[in-house]
Motif scaffolding. Structure first.
Motif, PDB file in Angstrom:
ATOM      1  N   ASP A  11       0.166  -7.184  -0.492  1.00 22.95           N
ATOM      2  CA  ASP A  11      -0.893  -6.266   0.007  1.00 22.95           C
ATOM      3  C   ASP A  11      -1.897  -6.053  -1.028  1.00 22.95           C
ATOM      4  N   GLY A  12      -2.411  -6.742  -1.955  1.00 25.89           N
ATOM      5  CA  GLY A  12      -3.060  -6.309  -3.121  1.00 25.89           C
ATOM      6  C   GLY A  12      -2.243  -6.428  -4.308  1.00 25.89           C
ATOM      7  N   TYR A  13      -3.029  -6.024  -5.354  1.00 24.81           N
ATOM      8  CA  TYR A  13      -2.483  -6.195  -6.851  1.00 24.81           C
ATOM      9  C   TYR A  13      -1.342  -5.208  -6.979  1.00 24.81           C
ATOM     10  N   LEU A  14      -1.651  -4.020  -6.665  1.00 26.76           N
ATOM     11  CA  LEU A  14      -0.518  -3.069  -7.056  1.00 26.76           C
ATOM     12  C   LEU A  14       0.727  -3.264  -6.157  1.00 26.76           C
ATOM     13  N   ASP A  15       0.419  -3.735  -4.953  1.00 23.58           N
ATOM     14  CA  ASP A  15       1.633  -4.056  -4.079  1.00 23.58           C
ATOM     15  C   ASP A  15       2.513  -4.941  -4.610  1.00 23.58           C
ATOM     16  N   VAL A  16       2.049  -5.858  -5.461  1.00 25.33           N
ATOM     17  CA  VAL A  16       2.828  -6.683  -6.198  1.00 25.33           C
ATOM     18  C   VAL A  16       3.948  -5.967  -7.143  1.00 25.33           C
ATOM     19  N   TYR A  17       3.335  -5.132  -7.962  1.00 22.50           N
ATOM     20  CA  TYR A  17       4.377  -4.451  -8.833  1.00 22.50           C
ATOM     21  C   TYR A  17       5.245  -3.433  -7.760  1.00 22.50           C
ATOM     22  N   ASN A  18       4.557  -2.831  -7.078  1.00 25.06           N
ATOM     23  CA  ASN A  18       5.598  -2.051  -5.966  1.00 25.06           C
ATOM     24  C   ASN A  18       6.772  -2.642  -5.428  1.00 25.06           C
ATOM     25  N   HIS A  19       6.216  -3.788  -4.939  1.00 25.74           N
ATOM     26  CA  HIS A  19       7.166  -4.618  -4.015  1.00 25.74           C
ATOM     27  C   HIS A  19       8.318  -5.096  -5.129  1.00 25.74           C
ATOM     28  N   TYR A  20       8.420  -5.161  -6.523  1.00 25.78           N
ATOM     29  CA  TYR A  20       9.312  -5.435  -7.091  1.00 25.78           C
ATOM     30  C   TYR A  20       9.775  -4.309  -7.933  1.00 25.78           C
ATOM     31  N   ARG A  21       9.426  -2.931  -7.308  1.00 21.00           N
ATOM     32  CA  ARG A  21      10.135  -1.771  -7.892  1.00 21.00           C
ATOM     33  C   ARG A  21       9.836  -1.365  -9.172  1.00 21.00           C
ATOM     34  N   LEU A  22       8.407  -1.776  -9.506  1.00 18.36           N
ATOM     35  CA  LEU A  22       8.041  -1.569 -10.903  1.00 18.36           C
ATOM     36  C   LEU A  22       7.379  -0.344 -11.118  1.00 18.36           C
TER      37      LEU A  22
ATOM     38  N   ALA B   8      12.496  -8.313 -14.163  1.00 12.42           N
ATOM     39  CA  ALA B   8      12.034  -7.099 -14.420  1.00 12.42           C
ATOM     40  C   ALA B   8      12.601  -5.986 -13.756  1.00 12.42           C
ATOM     41  N   MET B   9      12.753  -6.089 -12.470  1.00 10.90           N
ATOM     42  CA  MET B   9      13.128  -5.011 -11.238  1.00 10.90           C
ATOM     43  C   MET B   9      14.700  -4.805 -11.859  1.00 10.90           C
ATOM     44  N   MET B  10      15.432  -6.211 -12.024  1.00 10.94           N
ATOM     45  CA  MET B  10      16.855  -5.682 -12.244  1.00 10.94           C
ATOM     46  C   MET B  10      17.013  -4.914 -13.684  1.00 10.94           C
ATOM     47  N   LEU B  11      16.168  -5.149 -14.505  1.00 11.63           N
ATOM     48  CA  LEU B  11      16.139  -4.396 -15.844  1.00 11.63           C
ATOM     49  C   LEU B  11      15.928  -3.048 -15.285  1.00 11.63           C
ATOM     50  N   ARG B  12      15.135  -2.710 -14.460  1.00  8.85           N
ATOM     51  CA  ARG B  12      14.728  -1.280 -14.258  1.00  8.85           C
ATOM     52  C   ARG B  12      15.851  -0.765 -13.549  1.00  8.85           C
ATOM     53  N   GLU B  13      16.269  -1.589 -12.803  1.00  7.10           N
ATOM     54  CA  GLU B  13      17.765  -1.020 -11.835  1.00  7.10           C
ATOM     55  C   GLU B  13      18.846  -0.519 -12.715  1.00  7.10           C
ATOM     56  N   GLU B  14      19.027  -1.651 -13.735  1.00 11.07           N
ATOM     57  CA  GLU B  14      20.276  -1.455 -14.621  1.00 11.07           C
ATOM     58  C   GLU B  14      20.132  -0.143 -15.569  1.00 11.07           C
ATOM     59  N   PHE B  15      18.727   0.058 -15.972  1.00 16.31           N
ATOM     60  CA  PHE B  15      18.468   0.811 -16.964  1.00 16.31           C
ATOM     61  C   PHE B  15      17.460   2.037 -16.374  1.00 16.31           C
ATOM     62  N   PRO B  16      17.877   2.861 -15.659  1.00 15.70           N
ATOM     63  CA  PRO B  16      16.809   3.688 -14.708  1.00 15.70           C
ATOM     64  C   PRO B  16      16.262   4.611 -15.763  1.00 15.70           C
TER      65      PRO B  16
ATOM     66  N   ALA C  38      10.006  -0.157 -23.372  1.00  9.42           N
ATOM     67  CA  ALA C  38       9.527  -0.525 -22.075  1.00  9.42           C
ATOM     68  C   ALA C  38       9.493  -1.865 -21.638  1.00  9.42           C
ATOM     69  N   VAL C  39      10.162  -2.239 -20.509  1.00 11.89           N
ATOM     70  CA  VAL C  39      10.014  -3.380 -19.682  1.00 11.89           C
ATOM     71  C   VAL C  39       8.483  -3.757 -19.609  1.00 11.89           C
ATOM     72  N   THR C  40       7.982  -5.120 -20.072  1.00 16.31           N
ATOM     73  CA  THR C  40       6.928  -5.233 -20.358  1.00 16.31           C
ATOM     74  C   THR C  40       6.130  -6.601 -19.763  1.00 16.31           C
ATOM     75  N   PRO C  41       6.188  -6.722 -18.348  1.00 20.61           N
ATOM     76  CA  PRO C  41       5.521  -7.730 -17.996  1.00 20.61           C
ATOM     77  C   PRO C  41       3.965  -7.817 -18.172  1.00 20.61           C
ATOM     78  N   ARG C  42       3.593  -8.686 -18.783  1.00 22.22           N
ATOM     79  CA  ARG C  42       2.085  -8.776 -19.133  1.00 22.22           C
ATOM     80  C   ARG C  42       1.119  -8.333 -18.213  1.00 22.22           C
TER      81      ARG C  42
END
Lengths: 440, 440
Positions: B256-267, B222-230, B205-209
């Motif tokens: 636009d809020g907390y989850l949007d941070v992760y969503n923006h980086y496709r996490l 982190a996004m790059m890792l996710r995209e490289e290893f779907p 698991a890619v694990t940004p704290r």
């Protein structure tokens, strides 16, 4: 100490207690008493000396066998200010809030306690569970049946326990088989009270279940008992659940809220213990304080039945006496460490703090104070009754890990309360006698 | 069944599991599978047959030794969707809410995990605690150090466990000794991922704290890792505490809020597991659902740190995948029964209900579903990996009493979850092999 060599008992180990009752929890730290290598001398069920082993060892008669608990932690017996013994067998029953829970589980079960031999069997198991969890004093609801009261007191008396209990008074809003009448409840309670109150270490509590199940006539009878026997206890329930509160309002429309019902019948006061008090109004808090009434704080039960979060910090700041309570069977554990762990969460969810030492106080001397028993139990002062528990602080691997990397006594105490359960109770002593010993 | 006699294993006992993933918890009852005298046949780490003993016995090779667990209850291995192994040693640390707790206890402790031999020692204890509590699959945070990741995966691999874990990525707002950089975190994570993802049963698991401790540059990595290893996992924390949420807003003012941070980086997305989600907005719930993201529900931790009450019923009604999580060390128990007991309280305090069967589902197949692993674990279907637990439902006297007077299977299950702890775990099997056995 010539003269008591034949009955004296000496306990060596780390000793921990709180020296005196405090009004402000911040004063607890100054009143923590700890001997890393301590000695407790007991004679005829009373503490006669405590201090360090080095200072005390010369006081011991030659040849006396020492109970050596080095590596363990000796603390005062734990105090549970509210528990129902006929509900032991429905502990962890599923899925209701207060009123449904009473009808679905509690009342059908309590019907069995009119059978003396059944009540005796359960009372025996109940007392064993208390002792197994280090609880040496409890304030206990029996069922409506006098038989259940005799059974419990007999079981407690065999162990020389300091226990407060009473027959439930309940003359309405419950199944017929469980109802008494104002007259019969008065007569039975009076007889039981005269039989058991101050018999050895036992004490009696006038026990109307709660306002919804007592008619005004019955509460008047309860008041008569309290006035006739001013040093007797009262225990009941108060403001646990919003629907319950509404119900009380509709049943007692002339009273100014729930507590005013009890107050009107002079059931508030010293030695009156009210379980829950989750939804008290400002005015009710004031009455609690002014009358010297106590609260039994039941965190596990309050969360388990979804009753709400007790305003612990407010109660303490207001100077109201608060004791810890498991409230088995709506509480799901007999264990006061587990109960303190839940209390901590209740306080945390209200963005307040509950220190380890305050937890410890609440379950020992603070609980005794809430029960107006701090003159005879709650710590290890010379003259106090010798109820104490030998804790094994490292009963599991994870506890071992945490204990070893905890630096301060405060931290160790907190770990014990957060991770502790019945396995940490190594020995329980009541009245100076060993009454429970962990078998493994 | 000729041909597999030399590796086959047969388990006899009461068997209980949930047949399939359900969207509506009301469908669980129809999907409960129970054999009071059942047989489970395993070969080479997989379930090959389950059913009643009578129907299955003739399938067994002559002379095969049967693992006889009659009187016990065999269930699928339990699934913990969020836990921190370097926090095991600070379990039950006192008195803070999230951000203070991280600074006071967590960060100083995690510094030790750069030492491989220390990490190995703790990883061994950690895996033992999991198995001792019947947890066969967990999604685990390691520390920022690659050494800690190797140590954990090695320990899990020795037991053939299906475990998901990853190196914490954290490049700001923590002590210098614990910080990586966007580049080093990318490089180290990538190397560990290639080493461990799909190695035997292990998954990475890619694990940004959490957003506050990662710069935008690191989340891009982190996004790059996710995209490289779907097919890799993502795990992080989300909306645990109000102050944390405010902090994220100030650190990511354009989002636009907390989850949007992760969503923006496709996490967000399938195989993305967000721990806590206590304070999500309506919009955020919609994103969770639309992206197929999962929640790790951490009831003990959320109460212990005073974070708040997770809207469990809403999450389930919205169709969001929810798994149970101990969140040790902010959670105070490795045990999923104790965790379910706390979950029940969280739901009760919100005046909603949580049935026993739903608890059971959540800790087994529902947890597997939240981890996108329900095709290979979570129940005892033929073809599934043979992770299962043999429960002793009467490990204490009070459990014995309650078990005996519970009438239905549902009631028994509920009692087990309300009163249960590690003592109820009699045996744990992973990959068809016995990996833990209660010693007493």
């Amino acid at each position: 100490m010539p003269g008591f060599a034949n009955t004296v008992k000496a306990v060596r180990g780390a000793l921990l207690d709180i020296k005196k009752v405090v009004n402000n929890p911040e004063d607890l730290e100054d009143n923590l008493r700890y001997f890393s290598d301590g000695l407790l001398i007991i004679d005829q069920g009373k503490v006669v000396w405590l201090g360090s082993w080095e200072q005390g060892r010369h006081r011991l008669p030659a040849g006396l066998r020492i109970c050596d608990y080095r590596g363990k932690l000796v603390v005062p017996g734990l105090v549970d200010t509210h528990i129902h013994y006929p509900q032991m067998e429905i502990i962890g029953a599923y899925g209701e809030q207060l009123l449904e829970w009473l009808n679905t589980y509690t009342f059908p079960t309590e019907m069995k306690y009119g059978d003396k031999s059944y009540a005796e069997e359960m009372a025996g198991l109940f007392v064993r569970e208390l002792l197994k969890n280090g609880t040496t004093t409890a304030m206990v609801f029996c069922s409506v049946h006098p038989e259940s009261v005799d059974a419990l007191f007999e079981a407690c008396d065999r162990k020389h326990m300091r226990v407060i209990a009473g027959k439930v008074m309940m003359d309405r809003n419950a199944p017929d088989e469980l109802l008494d009448t104002p007259e019969s409840s008065y007569r039975d309670s009076r007889r039981l009270l005269q039989k058991w109150h101050k018999h050895n270490r036992l004490l009696y509590a006038v026990t109307p279940r709660f306002a919804p199940t007592s008619s005004p006539e019955q509460l008047e009878k309860a008041m008569m008992l309290r006035e006739e026997f001013p040093d007797v206890y009262v225990q009941t329930h108060l403001s646990e659940n919003p629907r319950e509160i509404e119900w009380v309002r509709s049943l007692y429309p002339n009273r100014d809220g729930y507590l005013d019902v009890y107050n009107h019948y002079r059931l508030t006061g010293e030695r009156s213990v009210f379980a829950h008090c989750v939804h008290l109004t400002d005015k009710e808090w004031q009455v609690m304080k002014d009358t010297g009434s106590s609260v039994a704080f039941c965190p596990t039960s309050n969360m388990y039945l979804g009753s709400g979060l007790f305003k612990y910090r407010r109660a303490v700041d207001d100077g109201v006496r608060v004791g810890m309570a498991t409230d088995v069977g709506a509480g799901t554990s007999f264990n006061l460490f587990e109960t303190l762990n839940e209390a901590y969460k209740v306080v945390q969810l209200q963005k307040a703090r509950l220190a380890a030492i305050e937890c410890f106080y609440r379950a020992t001397l603070g609980g005794a104070h809430a029960l107006y028993l701090d003159h005879c139990i709650g710590n290890l002062d010379p003259g106090k009754e010798a109820d104490f528990v030998v804790l094994d602080p490292v009963a599991t691997e994870i506890q071992q890990l945490r204990w070893n990397n905890s630096k301060t006594l405060d931290e160790k105490l907190f770990v014990l309360m957060t991770l502790g359960d019945d396995r940490n109770i190594y020995r329980t002593y009541v009245d100076g006698r060993l009454v429970y010993s962990r078998t493994r």
